[in-house]
Enzyme design. Structure first.
Site, PDB file in Angstrom:
ATOM      1  N   ILE A  56      83.420  61.920  46.188  1.00 56.24           N
ATOM      2  CA  ILE A  56      83.606  63.225  46.828  1.00 56.24           C
ATOM      3  C   ILE A  56      82.475  64.197  46.521  1.00 56.24           C
ATOM      4  O   ILE A  56      82.303  65.202  47.197  1.00 56.24           O
ATOM      5  CB  ILE A  56      84.975  63.822  46.415  1.00 56.24           C
ATOM      6  CG1 ILE A  56      85.505  64.755  47.494  1.00 56.24           C
ATOM      7  CG2 ILE A  56      84.907  64.505  45.056  1.00 56.24           C
ATOM      8  CD1 ILE A  56      86.974  65.095  47.339  1.00 56.24           C
ATOM      9  N   GLY A  57      81.702  63.914  45.456  1.00 53.00           N
ATOM     10  CA  GLY A  57      80.570  64.775  45.120  1.00 53.00           C
ATOM     11  C   GLY A  57      80.661  65.460  43.773  1.00 53.00           C
ATOM     12  O   GLY A  57      79.841  66.329  43.451  1.00 53.00           O
TER      13      GLY A  57
ATOM     14  N   GLU B  60      80.704  60.891  33.595  1.00 49.35           N
ATOM     15  CA  GLU B  60      81.557  59.723  33.820  1.00 49.35           C
ATOM     16  C   GLU B  60      81.064  58.547  32.971  1.00 49.35           C
ATOM     17  O   GLU B  60      79.865  58.278  32.923  1.00 49.35           O
ATOM     18  CB  GLU B  60      81.500  59.367  35.310  1.00 49.35           C
ATOM     19  CG  GLU B  60      82.675  58.608  35.838  1.00 49.35           C
ATOM     20  CD  GLU B  60      82.636  58.513  37.356  1.00 49.35           C
ATOM     21  OE1 GLU B  60      83.697  58.625  37.979  1.00 49.35           O
ATOM     22  OE2 GLU B  60      81.537  58.319  37.921  1.00 49.35           O
TER      23      GLU B  60
ATOM     24  N   GLN C  44      92.721  48.922  34.785  1.00 49.76           N
ATOM     25  CA  GLN C  44      92.933  50.364  34.831  1.00 49.76           C
ATOM     26  C   GLN C  44      93.078  50.945  33.426  1.00 49.76           C
ATOM     27  O   GLN C  44      92.632  52.058  33.148  1.00 49.76           O
ATOM     28  CB  GLN C  44      94.167  50.688  35.679  1.00 49.76           C
ATOM     29  CG  GLN C  44      94.221  52.111  36.191  1.00 49.76           C
ATOM     30  CD  GLN C  44      93.046  52.462  37.078  1.00 49.76           C
ATOM     31  OE1 GLN C  44      92.738  51.797  38.061  1.00 49.76           O
ATOM     32  NE2 GLN C  44      92.336  53.524  36.712  1.00 49.76           N
TER      33      GLN C  44
ATOM     34  N   ARG D 150      76.691  51.522  45.440  1.00 52.67           N
ATOM     35  CA  ARG D 150      76.810  50.976  44.084  1.00 52.67           C
ATOM     36  C   ARG D 150      77.229  49.513  44.136  1.00 52.67           C
ATOM     37  O   ARG D 150      78.087  49.136  44.931  1.00 52.67           O
ATOM     38  CB  ARG D 150      77.843  51.768  43.284  1.00 52.67           C
ATOM     39  CG  ARG D 150      77.427  53.191  42.960  1.00 52.67           C
ATOM     40  CD  ARG D 150      78.515  53.903  42.174  1.00 52.67           C
ATOM     41  NE  ARG D 150      78.153  55.273  41.846  1.00 52.67           N
ATOM     42  CZ  ARG D 150      78.976  56.134  41.266  1.00 52.67           C
ATOM     43  NH1 ARG D 150      80.215  55.757  40.953  1.00 52.67           N
ATOM     44  NH2 ARG D 150      78.578  57.369  40.990  1.00 52.67           N
TER      45      ARG D 150
END
Length: 352
Positions: free
Chosen positions: A30-31, A54, A95, A191
């Site tokens: 999303i940016g 991240e 996850q 990616r």
């Protein structure tokens, strides 16, 4: 603009450090990371800004390449090579590993965040983090469940991992209403191992939009209105396949009522016969889990940030201009210096 004050000068002027911590979160591609890269190292008032990036290096190069493996697992499940049970076990394990860096850093940070001083304070440090642990423990698992890649039982196991939140959490959910632009941004990242999965993208956008309503509901209902919540629960419809499809595909509008209803929250997804008695009431254990989720969310100050039509530079300007409206917490100066050291070490080992 005056020169940024040094930490030593600022420390001599204050008896304790004042910390603003903000989590930038939202759907993938999303940016957020582009925004974080462009945020300056000091605010207009000269306050130091620390950025936590991240943990992509951890996800991709420490043991398993999590990004490639989770996408490959979901593809194989949809091709019929994995059963739901098999894909659920793999996706949940992956996850959990996505969540690990967030949880470790969150634990270290939580011990350094003390009582709230309110808003419009005079912060001595601004800390901005790319994603909150809620992304890996709640939002992505729910989206994986809605797309059919993770079972309900494994989803329950994931949401339990959401940690307690110390005072002063500011959570900014970044919103991009233009799906075509969102897909373009995600595709252009190019990616390795990442795929443009439109169903997953829509599910994530729906989950994050609903998360805002869920936190608003938690802030209203917890901790004093448990009976009211239980009464609302009985009125919820059973969450079936048709409701799941509606949840993912129908555009959501920002809730503008005076009070969010339980129907507008993520908890409505858990109105399942597997978790309830015949009358629709939750089993004791699952009631504890969902009420516990609300109790963990109630300390969060949440806001939507619609970036549709804005350049990255304009996004950063708008985000930084509203910093004075966010919660501030007390911290000792020793804690503030430790936070700086932790951020530098974390980014060096985890970020790319």
């Amino acid at each position: 603009m005056s020169e940024p004050q040094s930490w030593s000068v600022m420390a001599s002027q204050m008896t304790s450090a004042q910390l603003i911590r903000v989590y930038l979160d939202g759907s993938m591609g999303i940016g957020k990371t582009s925004m974080l890269n462009e945020i300056p190292t000091h605010s207009l008032m000269g306050v130091p800004v620390l950025k936590v990036f991240e943990p992509m290096k951890y996800w991709r190069y420490y043991f398993t390449d999590l990004v490639t493996t989770v996408n490959d697992t979901c593809d194989r499940r949809r091709r019929g090579e994995f059963s739901l049970f098999q894909s659920s076990m793999i996706v949940t394990a992956l996850q959990s590993k996505f969540a690990d860096p967030y949880l470790v850093f969150h634990e270290r940070l939580s011990s350094k965040c003390h009582r709230i001083t309110g808003t419009r304070g005079n912060p001595s440090l601004i800390l901005i983090l790319d994603r909150h642990p809620i992304s890996a423990t709640v939002c992505f698992p729910i989206a994986r469940h809605l797309t059919g890649d993770c079972s309900l039982e494994m989803l329950i196991s994931m949401i339990i991992r959401l940690p307690q939140e110390p005072p002063g959490c500011n959570l900014v959910i970044v919103d991009l209403h233009d799906e075509k632009e969102h897909v373009s941004r995600l595709s252009s990242r190019n990616r390795t191992g990442e795929k443009t999965d439109l169903l997953m993208l829509r599910a994530l956008n729906a989950v994050y939009s609903c998360l805002v309503d869920t936190i608003m509901y938690a802030n209203h209902i917890c901790p004093y209105s448990k009976d009211e919540w239980e009464s609302e629960w009985l009125d919820l419809p059973w969450f079936d396949t048709s409701l799941a499809t509606t949840f993912i595909n129908e555009p959501r509008t920002d809730y503008r009522g005076s009070r969010v209803s339980l129907h507008h929250t993520l908890l409505a997804i858990f109105k399942r016969r597997e978790l309830c008695a015949e009358d629709g009431s939750l089993s004791t254990t699952h009631a504890w889990i969902l009420w516990g989720l609300l109790m963990k969310l109630r300390n969060i100050n949440v806001e939507r940030f619609n970036i549709t039509g804005l350049s990255t530079t304009k996004c950063v300007e708008s985000f930084m201009d509203t910093m004075s409206e966010r919660l501030v917490t007390h911290s000792s100066w020793n804690d503030a210096f430790e936070i700086e050291a932790d951020v530098l070490a974390y980014n060096k080992e985890m970020a790319m």
